[in-house]
Design a protein around this motif. Sequence first.
Motif, PDB file in Angstrom:
ATOM      1  N   VAL A 179       0.839  -1.199   0.000  1.00  0.00           N
ATOM      2  CA  VAL A 179       0.000   0.000   0.000  1.00  0.00           C
ATOM      3  C   VAL A 179       0.875   1.251   0.000  1.00  0.00           C
ATOM      4  CG1 VAL A 179      -1.920  -1.110   1.210  1.00  0.00           C
ATOM      5  CG2 VAL A 179      -0.105  -0.002   2.524  1.00  0.00           C
ATOM      6  N   GLU A 180       0.220   2.391  -0.266  1.00  0.00           N
ATOM      7  CA  GLU A 180       0.873   3.690  -0.164  1.00  0.00           C
ATOM      8  C   GLU A 180       0.727   4.185   1.276  1.00  0.00           C
ATOM      9  OE1 GLU A 180       0.086   6.076  -4.165  1.00  0.00           O
ATOM     10  OE2 GLU A 180      -1.723   5.052  -3.441  1.00  0.00           O
ATOM     11  N   SER A 181       1.840   4.271   1.995  1.00  0.00           N
ATOM     12  CA  SER A 181       1.804   4.652   3.400  1.00  0.00           C
ATOM     13  C   SER A 181       3.130   5.278   3.798  1.00  0.00           C
ATOM     14  CB  SER A 181       1.536   3.421   4.277  1.00  0.00           C
ATOM     15  OG  SER A 181       1.718   3.717   5.647  1.00  0.00           O
ATOM     16  N   THR A 182       3.068   6.208   4.734  1.00  0.00           N
ATOM     17  CA  THR A 182       4.301   6.777   5.263  1.00  0.00           C
ATOM     18  C   THR A 182       5.106   5.736   6.029  1.00  0.00           C
ATOM     19  OG1 THR A 182       3.155   7.532   7.262  1.00  0.00           O
ATOM     20  CG2 THR A 182       3.303   9.088   5.421  1.00  0.00           C
ATOM     21  N   ALA A 183       4.468   4.637   6.420  1.00  0.00           N
ATOM     22  CA  ALA A 183       5.155   3.560   7.127  1.00  0.00           C
ATOM     23  C   ALA A 183       5.744   2.521   6.184  1.00  0.00           C
ATOM     24  CB  ALA A 183       4.210   2.886   8.112  1.00  0.00           C
ATOM     25  N   GLY A 184       5.584   2.733   4.893  1.00  0.00           N
ATOM     26  CA  GLY A 184       6.134   1.812   3.917  1.00  0.00           C
ATOM     27  C   GLY A 184       5.091   0.895   3.316  1.00  0.00           C
ATOM     28  N   VAL A 189       0.124  -5.305   5.843  1.00  0.00           N
ATOM     29  CA  VAL A 189       0.430  -6.656   6.324  1.00  0.00           C
ATOM     30  C   VAL A 189       0.825  -6.629   7.789  1.00  0.00           C
ATOM     31  CG1 VAL A 189       1.975  -8.631   6.020  1.00  0.00           C
ATOM     32  CG2 VAL A 189       1.088  -7.412   4.018  1.00  0.00           C
ATOM     33  N   GLU A 190       1.556  -5.585   8.190  1.00  0.00           N
ATOM     34  CA  GLU A 190       2.009  -5.485   9.577  1.00  0.00           C
ATOM     35  C   GLU A 190       0.853  -5.151  10.521  1.00  0.00           C
ATOM     36  OE1 GLU A 190       5.027  -2.565   9.186  1.00  0.00           O
ATOM     37  OE2 GLU A 190       6.459  -3.941   8.217  1.00  0.00           O
ATOM     38  N   ALA A 191      -0.066  -4.302  10.079  1.00  0.00           N
ATOM     39  CA  ALA A 191      -1.191  -3.915  10.945  1.00  0.00           C
ATOM     40  C   ALA A 191      -2.285  -4.973  10.962  1.00  0.00           C
ATOM     41  CB  ALA A 191      -1.756  -2.573  10.485  1.00  0.00           C
ATOM     42  N   TYR A 192      -2.654  -5.454   9.778  1.00  0.00           N
ATOM     43  CA  TYR A 192      -3.727  -6.434   9.665  1.00  0.00           C
ATOM     44  C   TYR A 192      -3.123  -7.839   9.628  1.00  0.00           C
ATOM     45  CZ  TYR A 192      -7.181  -2.765   8.958  1.00  0.00           C
ATOM     46  OH  TYR A 192      -8.020  -1.683   9.132  1.00  0.00           O
ATOM     47  N   ASP A 193      -2.560  -8.223  10.756  1.00  0.00           N
ATOM     48  CA  ASP A 193      -1.931  -9.536  10.862  1.00  0.00           C
ATOM     49  C   ASP A 193      -2.955 -10.582  11.305  1.00  0.00           C
ATOM     50  OD1 ASP A 193      -2.338  -8.918  13.520  1.00  0.00           O
ATOM     51  OD2 ASP A 193      -0.208  -8.777  14.034  1.00  0.00           O
ATOM     52  N   ALA A 194      -2.497 -11.769  11.610  1.00  0.00           N
ATOM     53  CA  ALA A 194      -3.410 -12.848  11.990  1.00  0.00           C
ATOM     54  C   ALA A 194      -4.182 -12.517  13.261  1.00  0.00           C
ATOM     55  CB  ALA A 194      -2.629 -14.147  12.172  1.00  0.00           C
ATOM     56  N   ASP A 195      -3.552 -11.817  14.182  1.00  0.00           N
ATOM     57  CA  ASP A 195      -4.239 -11.437  15.417  1.00  0.00           C
ATOM     58  C   ASP A 195      -5.375 -10.474  15.116  1.00  0.00           C
ATOM     59  OD1 ASP A 195      -4.733 -11.332  18.153  1.00  0.00           O
ATOM     60  OD2 ASP A 195      -3.351  -9.668  18.468  1.00  0.00           O
ATOM     61  N   ALA A 196      -5.117  -9.475  14.271  1.00  0.00           N
ATOM     62  CA  ALA A 196      -6.171  -8.533  13.900  1.00  0.00           C
ATOM     63  C   ALA A 196      -7.304  -9.257  13.169  1.00  0.00           C
ATOM     64  CB  ALA A 196      -5.596  -7.426  13.028  1.00  0.00           C
ATOM     65  N   GLU A 197      -6.958 -10.135  12.250  1.00  0.00           N
ATOM     66  CA  GLU A 197      -7.986 -10.860  11.499  1.00  0.00           C
ATOM     67  C   GLU A 197      -8.917 -11.626  12.434  1.00  0.00           C
ATOM     68  OE1 GLU A 197      -8.058 -14.607   8.415  1.00  0.00           O
ATOM     69  OE2 GLU A 197      -6.627 -12.993   8.008  1.00  0.00           O
ATOM     70  N   ASP A 235     -14.441   0.573 -11.195  1.00  0.00           N
ATOM     71  CA  ASP A 235     -13.250  -0.244 -10.967  1.00  0.00           C
ATOM     72  C   ASP A 235     -12.725  -0.800 -12.284  1.00  0.00           C
ATOM     73  OD1 ASP A 235     -13.588   0.184  -8.254  1.00  0.00           O
ATOM     74  OD2 ASP A 235     -14.478  -1.790  -7.877  1.00  0.00           O
ATOM     75  N   ARG A 236     -13.638  -1.257 -13.129  1.00  0.00           N
ATOM     76  CA  ARG A 236     -13.236  -1.828 -14.422  1.00  0.00           C
ATOM     77  C   ARG A 236     -12.606  -0.767 -15.315  1.00  0.00           C
ATOM     78  NH1 ARG A 236     -14.595  -1.977 -19.406  1.00  0.00           N
ATOM     79  NH2 ARG A 236     -16.354  -0.554 -19.087  1.00  0.00           N
ATOM     80  N   ARG A 237     -13.170   0.423 -15.320  1.00  0.00           N
ATOM     81  CA  ARG A 237     -12.693   1.485 -16.213  1.00  0.00           C
ATOM     82  C   ARG A 237     -11.378   2.098 -15.754  1.00  0.00           C
ATOM     83  NH1 ARG A 237     -17.285   5.834 -16.906  1.00  0.00           N
ATOM     84  NH2 ARG A 237     -15.582   6.822 -18.087  1.00  0.00           N
ATOM     85  N   PHE A 238     -11.229   2.276 -14.440  1.00  0.00           N
ATOM     86  CA  PHE A 238     -10.099   3.063 -13.940  1.00  0.00           C
ATOM     87  C   PHE A 238      -9.117   2.272 -13.083  1.00  0.00           C
ATOM     88  CE2 PHE A 238     -13.551   6.117 -14.635  1.00  0.00           C
ATOM     89  CZ  PHE A 238     -12.905   7.048 -15.436  1.00  0.00           C
ATOM     90  N   GLY A 239      -9.464   1.043 -12.734  1.00  0.00           N
ATOM     91  CA  GLY A 239      -8.567   0.273 -11.894  1.00  0.00           C
ATOM     92  C   GLY A 239      -8.741   0.595 -10.426  1.00  0.00           C
ATOM     93  N   MET A 240      -7.999  -0.110  -9.598  1.00  0.00           N
ATOM     94  CA  MET A 240      -8.124  -0.008  -8.152  1.00  0.00           C
ATOM     95  C   MET A 240      -6.878   0.613  -7.546  1.00  0.00           C
ATOM     96  SD  MET A 240     -11.062  -1.330  -7.309  1.00  0.00           S
ATOM     97  CE  MET A 240     -10.844  -1.697  -5.572  1.00  0.00           C
ATOM     98  N   SER A 241      -7.029   1.075  -6.302  1.00  0.00           N
ATOM     99  CA  SER A 241      -5.879   1.549  -5.556  1.00  0.00           C
ATOM    100  C   SER A 241      -4.929   0.380  -5.293  1.00  0.00           C
ATOM    101  CB  SER A 241      -6.327   2.151  -4.220  1.00  0.00           C
ATOM    102  OG  SER A 241      -7.172   3.246  -4.421  1.00  0.00           O
ATOM    103  N   PRO A 242      -3.642   0.674  -5.096  1.00  0.00           N
ATOM    104  CA  PRO A 242      -2.702  -0.410  -4.780  1.00  0.00           C
ATOM    105  C   PRO A 242      -3.172  -1.218  -3.574  1.00  0.00           C
ATOM    106  CG  PRO A 242      -1.513   1.635  -5.206  1.00  0.00           C
ATOM    107  CD  PRO A 242      -2.976   1.988  -5.184  1.00  0.00           C
TER     108      PRO A 242
END
Length: 259
Positions: A179-184, A189-197, A235-242
């Motif tokens: 994703v686009e994030s100041t945290a990289g 993946v780091e925030a929404y880990d197995a515990d969060a899920e 979504d089909r015409r313009f695509g999705m966010s990363p």
Amino acid sequence: MTITETTLTDVATDGIQARLDEYWSGRAEAYHHRQVAGDRAPHDHALWLEVWGRALPPAPVRVLDVGTGSGYVASILAELGHEVTGLDSSPGMVAEALADAARRRASGRPAASFVRGDAVDPQGVGTDLDVVTSRYLLWTLRDPATALRAWMRLLRPGGTVVCVDANWYPGGFDRQVQVESTAGPDAFVEAYDADAEAHLPLATAADAEAYRDLFTGAGLTDVTVTRLDAVAELDRRFGMSPGHESRPQYLVTGRTPRA
């Protein structure tokens, strides 16, 4: 309405929620920019004006937009003539919403007010509201049933809850998402880990019935679920966010029982 930020003392401070708030703060600038800039932005704006315009009562009504993020939906509702407060627990998102609201007011456009607070237990936002709205929030709530009941207590008898969401991760979180994030790029993946899920009941919901069941289980009446195929077309015409895949999206509505 005065544009202010109220930092509420009972924003959830458990580890998972704090991590998610930090994640969304890191995403705030890029997330907002993708909604308001680029070739897709005017088409999205027209679509959501129509969706929310049809879903809400005639203006003006009093609206709380929970999980408002950078204020995209709250601003659209203000454009429609409603009196809107947006609430979010992510400091970065609230800051982005406040900055955008200031720009809107400076240019003479309608703007919402924003506060920082917990969507599961919103405080200090008034009562006897007409409508509570959310978009892309239910999937990432740690306790959506408790949240919905809390929203209902803020509404007048016969008030309306209107939410938009999708089944974003029916097979579980994608561990390859970037994703686009100041945290990289690995921030999701780091925030929404197995515990969060494991603690987000609707994150891996497989169909729209999970949202219908949530609304009816909370005691809302006249519950409807409407598929928003126009979003998939964009979504089909313009695509999705990363980091995102196109998923069917749903408008879910329900009313509080009348006295």
